[in-house]
Design an enzyme around this catalytic site. Structure first.
Site, PDB file in Angstrom:
ATOM      1  N   HIS A   1       1.044  -1.177  -0.079  1.00  0.00           N
ATOM      2  CA  HIS A   1      -0.067  -0.083   0.161  1.00  0.00           C
ATOM      3  C   HIS A   1       0.905   1.261  -0.077  1.00  0.00           C
ATOM      4  O   HIS A   1       1.941   1.462   0.635  1.00  0.00           O
ATOM      5  CB  HIS A   1      -0.988   0.118   1.211  1.00  0.00           C
TER       6      HIS A   1
ATOM      7  N   HIS B   1       0.925   5.061   0.964  1.00  0.00           N
ATOM      8  CA  HIS B   1       0.451   6.275   1.798  1.00  0.00           C
ATOM      9  C   HIS B   1       0.313   7.365   1.108  1.00  0.00           C
ATOM     10  O   HIS B   1       1.453   7.713   0.484  1.00  0.00           O
ATOM     11  CB  HIS B   1       1.266   6.339   3.183  1.00  0.00           C
TER      12      HIS B   1
HETATM   13  P1  AMP Z   1       1.600   0.402   7.259  1.00  0.00           P
HETATM   14  O1  AMP Z   1       2.115   0.434   8.566  1.00  0.00           O
HETATM   15  O2  AMP Z   1       2.461   1.010   6.511  1.00  0.00           O
HETATM   16  O3  AMP Z   1       1.566  -1.128   7.258  1.00  0.00           O
HETATM   17  O4  AMP Z   1       0.326   1.059   7.444  1.00  0.00           O
HETATM   18  C1  AMP Z   1      -0.855   0.361   7.676  1.00  0.00           C
HETATM   19  C2  AMP Z   1      -1.953   1.366   7.459  1.00  0.00           C
HETATM   20  O5  AMP Z   1      -3.361   0.618   7.448  1.00  0.00           O
HETATM   21  C3  AMP Z   1      -2.286   2.214   8.988  1.00  0.00           C
HETATM   22  O6  AMP Z   1      -1.935   3.366   8.596  1.00  0.00           O
HETATM   23  C4  AMP Z   1      -3.262   1.874   9.677  1.00  0.00           C
HETATM   24  O7  AMP Z   1      -4.359   3.118   9.950  1.00  0.00           O
HETATM   25  C5  AMP Z   1      -4.269   1.449   8.160  1.00  0.00           C
HETATM   26  N1  AMP Z   1      -5.433   0.399   8.174  1.00  0.00           N
HETATM   27  C6  AMP Z   1      -5.231  -0.643   9.052  1.00  0.00           C
HETATM   28  N2  AMP Z   1      -6.783  -1.059   8.877  1.00  0.00           N
HETATM   29  C7  AMP Z   1      -7.403  -0.312   8.230  1.00  0.00           C
HETATM   30  C8  AMP Z   1      -8.695  -0.277   7.879  1.00  0.00           C
HETATM   31  N3  AMP Z   1      -9.610  -1.443   8.109  1.00  0.00           N
HETATM   32  N4  AMP Z   1      -9.073   0.617   6.960  1.00  0.00           N
HETATM   33  C9  AMP Z   1      -8.374   1.478   6.756  1.00  0.00           C
HETATM   34  N5  AMP Z   1      -7.099   1.718   6.865  1.00  0.00           N
HETATM   35  C10 AMP Z   1      -6.541   0.617   7.863  1.00  0.00           C
END
Ligand code: AMP
Length: 140
Positions: free
Chosen positions: A99, A101
């Protein structure tokens, strides 16, 4: 239901604030935003890290990032965004589904550039730069 929360969002088993969908990618608001409008772009298919994504999906994934960045900036009147991928657990990746950001940025938000993630800098000699560049070239 899948164990992967982003696959579950793609399958609409978990709700999301989806803002963009293409055959290859989905973009939705981050549930714990670093700034208002913080958006995630994911390839719809499950790949853990960037180098797992096949080339044809990678270009569709980047196309979605390219389209969503200006929309996020316009929506929250931000002059800039930080666009970043935590690529692997050691880099802080918590959800093992690729993903990007997209975080709105403002002159006075005090968050700093991604360089602020690193407190120190290694000393790299000219020879080491050459060796490092050669090693990367060898793996391409
Ligand atoms: P990372 O640390 O780069 O893996 O970031 C994962 C991101 O996913 C975090 O910023 C979380 O807030 C976001 N996240 C986790 N679960 C969900 C969800 N159900 N819907 C939207 N964002 C999410």
């Amino acid at each position: 239901m899948t164990d992967c929360v982003f696959c579950a969002i793609v399958a609409e088993d978990v709700p999301s604030h989806t803002v963009h969908e293409t055959p290859d990618a989905l973009a939705f608001l981050d549930a714990n935003p670093l700034a208002k409008g913080h958006t995630l772009v994911v390839p719809k298919a499950h790949y853990e890290q960037l180098d797992d994504v096949p080339a044809e999906t990678a270009s569709g994934f980047y196309d979605a990032v390219h389209d969503v960045v200006p929309a996020v900036e316009a929506a929250v009147d931000a002059p800039a965004t930080t666009v970043a991928v935590n690529n692997g657990e050691a880099a802080g990746q918590e959800v093992p589904h690729v993903h990007a950001h997209i975080v709105p940025r403002f002159e006075d938000d005090a968050a700093g550039p991604i360089h602020a993630l690193f407190r120190g800098r290694p000393t790299v000699s000219k020879d080491e730069h050459t060796t490092l560049a050669d090693a990367i070239v060898d793996h391409l």
